[in-house]
Design a protein around this motif. Structure first.
Motif, PDB file in Angstrom:
ATOM      1  N   VAL A 165       0.857  -1.185   0.000  1.00 21.52           N
ATOM      2  CA  VAL A 165       0.000   0.000   0.000  1.00 21.52           C
ATOM      3  C   VAL A 165       0.893   1.236   0.000  1.00 21.52           C
ATOM      4  O   VAL A 165       1.737   1.412   0.898  1.00 21.52           O
ATOM      5  CB  VAL A 165      -0.949   0.019   1.225  1.00 21.52           C
ATOM      6  CG1 VAL A 165      -1.791   1.304   1.225  1.00 21.52           C
ATOM      7  CG2 VAL A 165      -1.856  -1.209   1.220  1.00 21.52           C
ATOM      8  N   LEU A 166       0.732   2.068  -1.019  1.00 21.84           N
ATOM      9  CA  LEU A 166       1.538   3.275  -1.183  1.00 21.84           C
ATOM     10  C   LEU A 166       0.676   4.515  -0.947  1.00 21.84           C
ATOM     11  O   LEU A 166      -0.538   4.495  -1.169  1.00 21.84           O
ATOM     12  CB  LEU A 166       2.139   3.345  -2.584  1.00 21.84           C
ATOM     13  CG  LEU A 166       2.791   2.087  -3.159  1.00 21.84           C
ATOM     14  CD1 LEU A 166       3.338   2.371  -4.563  1.00 21.84           C
ATOM     15  CD2 LEU A 166       3.897   1.586  -2.241  1.00 21.84           C
ATOM     16  N   LEU A 167       1.306   5.612  -0.529  1.00 23.04           N
ATOM     17  CA  LEU A 167       0.614   6.899  -0.357  1.00 23.04           C
ATOM     18  C   LEU A 167       1.426   7.988  -1.029  1.00 23.04           C
ATOM     19  O   LEU A 167       2.631   8.127  -0.751  1.00 23.04           O
ATOM     20  CB  LEU A 167       0.427   7.227   1.128  1.00 23.04           C
ATOM     21  CG  LEU A 167      -0.236   8.583   1.417  1.00 23.04           C
ATOM     22  CD1 LEU A 167      -1.701   8.573   0.975  1.00 23.04           C
ATOM     23  CD2 LEU A 167      -0.118   8.949   2.898  1.00 23.04           C
ATOM     24  N   THR A 168       0.790   8.751  -1.899  1.00 28.26           N
ATOM     25  CA  THR A 168       1.489   9.839  -2.587  1.00 28.26           C
ATOM     26  C   THR A 168       1.379  11.150  -1.807  1.00 28.26           C
ATOM     27  O   THR A 168       0.460  11.344  -1.020  1.00 28.26           O
ATOM     28  CB  THR A 168       0.954  10.063  -4.010  1.00 28.26           C
ATOM     29  OG1 THR A 168      -0.395  10.551  -3.931  1.00 28.26           O
ATOM     30  CG2 THR A 168       0.987   8.782  -4.813  1.00 28.26           C
ATOM     31  N   LYS A 169       2.339  12.018  -2.039  1.00 32.07           N
ATOM     32  CA  LYS A 169       2.435  13.393  -1.491  1.00 32.07           C
ATOM     33  C   LYS A 169       2.549  13.371   0.033  1.00 32.07           C
ATOM     34  O   LYS A 169       3.641  13.471   0.576  1.00 32.07           O
ATOM     35  CB  LYS A 169       1.257  14.252  -1.949  1.00 32.07           C
ATOM     36  CG  LYS A 169       1.209  14.474  -3.461  1.00 32.07           C
ATOM     37  CD  LYS A 169       0.164  15.530  -3.801  1.00 32.07           C
ATOM     38  CE  LYS A 169       0.098  15.795  -5.290  1.00 32.07           C
ATOM     39  NZ  LYS A 169      -0.845  14.935  -5.991  1.00 32.07           N
ATOM     40  N   GLY A 170       1.430  13.280   0.727  1.00 30.08           N
ATOM     41  CA  GLY A 170       1.419  13.315   2.187  1.00 30.08           C
ATOM     42  C   GLY A 170      -0.007  13.541   2.644  1.00 30.08           C
ATOM     43  O   GLY A 170      -0.874  13.901   1.850  1.00 30.08           O
ATOM     44  N   VAL A 171      -0.270  13.345   3.922  1.00 36.45           N
ATOM     45  CA  VAL A 171      -1.653  13.465   4.393  1.00 36.45           C
ATOM     46  C   VAL A 171      -2.099  14.927   4.401  1.00 36.45           C
ATOM     47  O   VAL A 171      -1.298  15.841   4.584  1.00 36.45           O
ATOM     48  CB  VAL A 171      -1.812  12.862   5.804  1.00 36.45           C
ATOM     49  CG1 VAL A 171      -1.463  11.403   5.803  1.00 36.45           C
ATOM     50  CG2 VAL A 171      -0.999  13.628   6.830  1.00 36.45           C
ATOM     51  N   ALA A 172      -3.411  15.115   4.169  1.00 37.73           N
ATOM     52  CA  ALA A 172      -4.088  16.408   4.378  1.00 37.73           C
ATOM     53  C   ALA A 172      -3.586  17.536   3.487  1.00 37.73           C
ATOM     54  O   ALA A 172      -3.543  18.687   3.905  1.00 37.73           O
ATOM     55  CB  ALA A 172      -3.995  16.813   5.845  1.00 37.73           C
ATOM     56  N   VAL A 173      -3.231  17.235   2.239  1.00 39.60           N
ATOM     57  CA  VAL A 173      -2.841  18.298   1.312  1.00 39.60           C
ATOM     58  C   VAL A 173      -4.001  19.286   1.152  1.00 39.60           C
ATOM     59  O   VAL A 173      -3.841  20.504   1.293  1.00 39.60           O
ATOM     60  CB  VAL A 173      -2.442  17.705  -0.059  1.00 39.60           C
ATOM     61  CG1 VAL A 173      -2.227  18.828  -1.078  1.00 39.60           C
ATOM     62  CG2 VAL A 173      -1.187  16.855   0.071  1.00 39.60           C
ATOM     63  N   GLU A 174      -5.166  18.740   0.857  1.00 38.47           N
ATOM     64  CA  GLU A 174      -6.355  19.580   0.679  1.00 38.47           C
ATOM     65  C   GLU A 174      -6.695  20.335   1.961  1.00 38.47           C
ATOM     66  O   GLU A 174      -6.962  21.539   1.950  1.00 38.47           O
ATOM     67  CB  GLU A 174      -7.541  18.709   0.266  1.00 38.47           C
ATOM     68  CG  GLU A 174      -8.854  19.443   0.157  1.00 38.47           C
ATOM     69  CD  GLU A 174     -10.002  18.487  -0.148  1.00 38.47           C
ATOM     70  OE1 GLU A 174     -11.107  18.987  -0.412  1.00 38.47           O
ATOM     71  OE2 GLU A 174      -9.804  17.249  -0.113  1.00 38.47           O
ATOM     72  N   GLY A 175      -6.678  19.644   3.075  1.00 37.48           N
ATOM     73  CA  GLY A 175      -7.019  20.268   4.346  1.00 37.48           C
ATOM     74  C   GLY A 175      -6.068  21.386   4.720  1.00 37.48           C
ATOM     75  O   GLY A 175      -6.474  22.389   5.308  1.00 37.48           O
ATOM     76  N   THR A 176      -4.809  21.228   4.400  1.00 35.09           N
ATOM     77  CA  THR A 176      -3.831  22.270   4.694  1.00 35.09           C
ATOM     78  C   THR A 176      -4.155  23.538   3.900  1.00 35.09           C
ATOM     79  O   THR A 176      -4.069  24.655   4.427  1.00 35.09           O
ATOM     80  CB  THR A 176      -2.411  21.780   4.369  1.00 35.09           C
ATOM     81  OG1 THR A 176      -2.166  20.553   5.070  1.00 35.09           O
ATOM     82  CG2 THR A 176      -1.365  22.794   4.770  1.00 35.09           C
ATOM     83  N   ALA A 177      -4.540  23.356   2.637  1.00 33.38           N
ATOM     84  CA  ALA A 177      -4.936  24.508   1.823  1.00 33.38           C
ATOM     85  C   ALA A 177      -6.188  25.177   2.386  1.00 33.38           C
ATOM     86  O   ALA A 177      -6.288  26.406   2.433  1.00 33.38           O
ATOM     87  CB  ALA A 177      -5.173  24.067   0.376  1.00 33.38           C
ATOM     88  N   ILE A 178      -7.152  24.367   2.828  1.00 32.07           N
ATOM     89  CA  ILE A 178      -8.386  24.929   3.395  1.00 32.07           C
ATOM     90  C   ILE A 178      -8.087  25.691   4.680  1.00 32.07           C
ATOM     91  O   ILE A 178      -8.619  26.783   4.916  1.00 32.07           O
ATOM     92  CB  ILE A 178      -9.415  23.821   3.648  1.00 32.07           C
ATOM     93  CG1 ILE A 178      -9.896  23.235   2.311  1.00 32.07           C
ATOM     94  CG2 ILE A 178     -10.614  24.356   4.432  1.00 32.07           C
ATOM     95  CD1 ILE A 178     -10.779  22.014   2.466  1.00 32.07           C
ATOM     96  N   MET A 179      -7.216  25.127   5.516  1.00 31.24           N
ATOM     97  CA  MET A 179      -6.853  25.832   6.747  1.00 31.24           C
ATOM     98  C   MET A 179      -6.268  27.203   6.432  1.00 31.24           C
ATOM     99  O   MET A 179      -6.604  28.205   7.073  1.00 31.24           O
ATOM    100  CB  MET A 179      -5.845  25.004   7.546  1.00 31.24           C
ATOM    101  CG  MET A 179      -6.436  23.821   8.295  1.00 31.24           C
ATOM    102  SD  MET A 179      -5.186  22.976   9.306  1.00 31.24           S
ATOM    103  CE  MET A 179      -4.792  21.580   8.247  1.00 31.24           C
ATOM    104  N   ALA A 180      -5.393  27.275   5.421  1.00 33.90           N
ATOM    105  CA  ALA A 180      -4.768  28.545   5.070  1.00 33.90           C
ATOM    106  C   ALA A 180      -5.780  29.526   4.492  1.00 33.90           C
ATOM    107  O   ALA A 180      -5.735  30.728   4.779  1.00 33.90           O
ATOM    108  CB  ALA A 180      -3.631  28.309   4.079  1.00 33.90           C
ATOM    109  N   ARG A 181      -6.715  29.022   3.678  1.00 34.40           N
ATOM    110  CA  ARG A 181      -7.670  29.894   2.998  1.00 34.40           C
ATOM    111  C   ARG A 181      -8.832  30.318   3.893  1.00 34.40           C
ATOM    112  O   ARG A 181      -9.318  31.446   3.784  1.00 34.40           O
ATOM    113  CB  ARG A 181      -8.203  29.185   1.739  1.00 34.40           C
ATOM    114  CG  ARG A 181      -7.168  29.094   0.633  1.00 34.40           C
ATOM    115  CD  ARG A 181      -7.585  28.163  -0.483  1.00 34.40           C
ATOM    116  NE  ARG A 181      -6.587  28.159  -1.537  1.00 34.40           N
ATOM    117  CZ  ARG A 181      -6.617  28.929  -2.621  1.00 34.40           C
ATOM    118  NH1 ARG A 181      -7.615  29.757  -2.801  1.00 34.40           N
ATOM    119  NH2 ARG A 181      -5.660  28.878  -3.516  1.00 34.40           N
TER     120      ARG A 181
END
Length: 549
Positions: free
Chosen positions: A371-387
């Motif tokens: 099982v592989l995971l790309t980029k890292g967790v919560a990419v979208e959530g991090t953007a939402i937190m900033a915005r």
């Protein structure tokens, strides 16, 4: 009647409540004041504003003499001034639409009143506010006058439109955070490089700019407006037999016999400032996890009451631009202003195709698969937190540059590239987009859909530094934060090293975080090879944040 706007778009759209007009050369006809004359008379150097020159004179008598000369110069100009074409009609039109109208000028009040004596349909009483150099606010290019007017009428600076014919007007508007319109009626070469949001030749070109900032009535978009917006959405896909248009309530698509149709629907409510791009990517992601090519999108767009045409246009332009970038055809949908919503909601229905032999079904997962995971967790959530929560992050000590970097992560929520790489040659046995509920929920969903347990090594789960710090500041667990942009991929253990190498060669960050088990669905977690509890979240951490802040 409305003219043609030379600049036609402001990112994100706008809502107007106050229009601030310059006086000389804007409300009055240009040419009444020849500043070369007064400059020569008082000895003001070319390129230096007259008021600032006079204020800088150290000799009191010199300063008094220069001010008297300026007053005489303005009085003569006011006596000779005439209304600018459409100026009187414009002010009454603005007032009739419920907008506050203010004058902001570097002139004296006496000169303004004298000039208005030459108007037949406009008096000082027709303006809600007149600010001159006699008032206790710093003159343009300072933004004080614009801010003072906004505060006077309890209007946010971004709801103000500043209109003027010189760079000082534009500088004042920009300093206050207002929308700016430069009236360049003479094609003045000195104004060629002046920064502004819009540039017009005649006042009647202001009508469509203002109209774009006025609320639309509830109900469907007017047909003429919808037709204009749809005209910008080119439909070049020959398989779309009935294209989007006014009066067309369906789309018709021709399908080859050997292809499977993949369907997906998702409502989008977060990140309203970039919701058009967001809606396309989130819906396309799940299509790609089946090994399919996202091809057609239908959208239902529900705007709250009070939405302006410019905001509608901005959203539809973003939808169209993102679809073109990804080779997707925006082929229909529905648009409406509705009191059923308090913020824009975009419901997307994406369709894609894949050859039947290439369809990726999560049931293909087998024990032993990586099982592989790309980029890292919560990419979208991090953007939402900033915005959505930037001020809270700033209060917690997060630097402005880091918040800006977080906002930019919204560009990384697509997983089409890595899904395409994983699907090539049948390397992936299953793929799953990490969405609401974060990685914790996504792994459980993958486990259930695949019919097997999954063992996860918590130490291998990649968490971006920004994500870690944002979550700490807001009290969130990164594993439960919405995470579009991260792709879970299952593959045979023998293919794992090859797939990792392919992804990394294409600059896709990826980690091997676990294995599929010969066990019933469920997540087994370990840290430092010791068993640990796998977290579960009743509500996505971002959704919880919206209810607590």
């Amino acid at each position: 009647m409305p003219g043609r706007v030379r600049t036609v778009s402001v990112a994100g759209g706008y809502r107007l409540r106050l229009v601030v007009l310059d006086f000389d050369g804007t409300i009055t006809r240009p040419g009444a004041l020849d500043f070369k004359v007064i400059r020569k008379q008082i000895g003001c150097p070319e390129g230096m504003p007259v008021l600032e020159f006079i204020a800088g004179l150290t000799d009191a008598r010199q300063r008094q003499t220069a001010r008297a000369a300026l007053d005489r110069f303005e009085a003569d100009g006011a006596a000779a001034s005439r209304p600018n074409d459409k100026a009187e009609e414009l002010v009454h039109w603005l007032k009739a639409r419920g907008l506050k109208v203010a004058v902001l000028t570097r002139n004296s009040r006496e000169a303004v009143l004298r000039a208005l004596d030459n108007f037949t349909g406009l008096t000082c009483a027709d303006f809600d506010l007149v600010l001159t150099r006699d008032d206790p606010v710093a003159p343009k290019p300072a933004g004080d006058g614009v801010r003072h007017a906004a505060e006077r009428f309890n209007v946010a600076p971004h709801e103000v439109l500043v209109v003027g014919d010189f760079y000082l007007d534009m500088a004042a508007g920009q300093a206050a955070g207002a929308l700016t319109v430069l009236l360049d009626s003479q094609d003045d070469p000195r104004l060629k490089d002046v920064a502004c949001d819009y540039r017009i030749r005649h006042l009647d070109e202001l009508w469509p700019i203002v109209s774009d900032g006025l609320p639309l009535p509830p109900g469907k978009l007017p047909n003429h407006m919808l037709g204009e917006y749809l005209a910008d959405i080119r439909c070049a896909d020959p398989s779309v037999l009935i294209q989007p248009g006014v009066g067309e309530d369906i789309a018709a698509v021709e399908m080859p016999a050997d292809e499977v149709l993949i369907l997906k629907s998702d409502p989008i409510t977060f990140a309203n400032d970039a919701i058009g791009r967001y809606a396309v990517l989130v819906n396309a992601n799940d299509i790609a996890t089946a090994g399919a090519q996202p091809r057609w999108l239908l959208t239902t767009l529900l705007w709250p009451v009070g939405t302006t045409p410019s905001r509608v246009r901005s959203t539809m332009q973003a939808l169209g631009a993102t679809c073109r970038e990804l080779g997707i055809t925006l082929c229909g949908g529905h648009t409406e202003i509705s009191d059923a919503v308090q913020r824009l909601v975009v419901v997307g229905m994406m369709a894609g195709t894949v050859r039947r032999a290439d369809l990726i079904d999560k049931q293909r997962m087998q024990p032993g698969d990586w099982v592989l995971l790309t980029k890292g967790v919560a990419v979208e959530g991090t953007a939402i937190m900033a915005r959505e929560f930037g001020p809270y992050l700033a209060q917690a000590g997060i630097a402005a540059a880091d918040i800006a970097a977080g906002r930019d992560l919204l560009d990384q929520i697509g997983i089409l590239a890595e899904a395409r790489i994983a699907a090539q040659g049948g390397l992936a046995t299953a793929m799953h987009d990490v969405t609401e509920g974060g990685l914790a929920t996504a792994l459980e969903e993958l486990s259930i859909a695949g019919g097997h347990g999954i063992r996860v090594d918590m130490d291998r789960i990649p968490v971006l530094d920004l994500t870690r710090r944002f979550c700490a500041a807001l009290g969130l667990d990164p594993l439960g934060v919405i995470g579009s942009g991260s792709l879970l991929i299952a593959c045979r253990a023998a293919d794992g090293p090859r797939l990792l190498a392919r992804l990394r060669a294409e600059k896709v960050a990826v980690e091997h975080i676990g294995e599929v088990l010969a066990a019933p669905p469920g997540i087994t977690a370990c840290r430092m090879e010791e068993p640990v509890r796998w977290p579960r979240f009743e509500t996505d951490e971002i959704a919880r944040l919206f209810t607590t802040i």
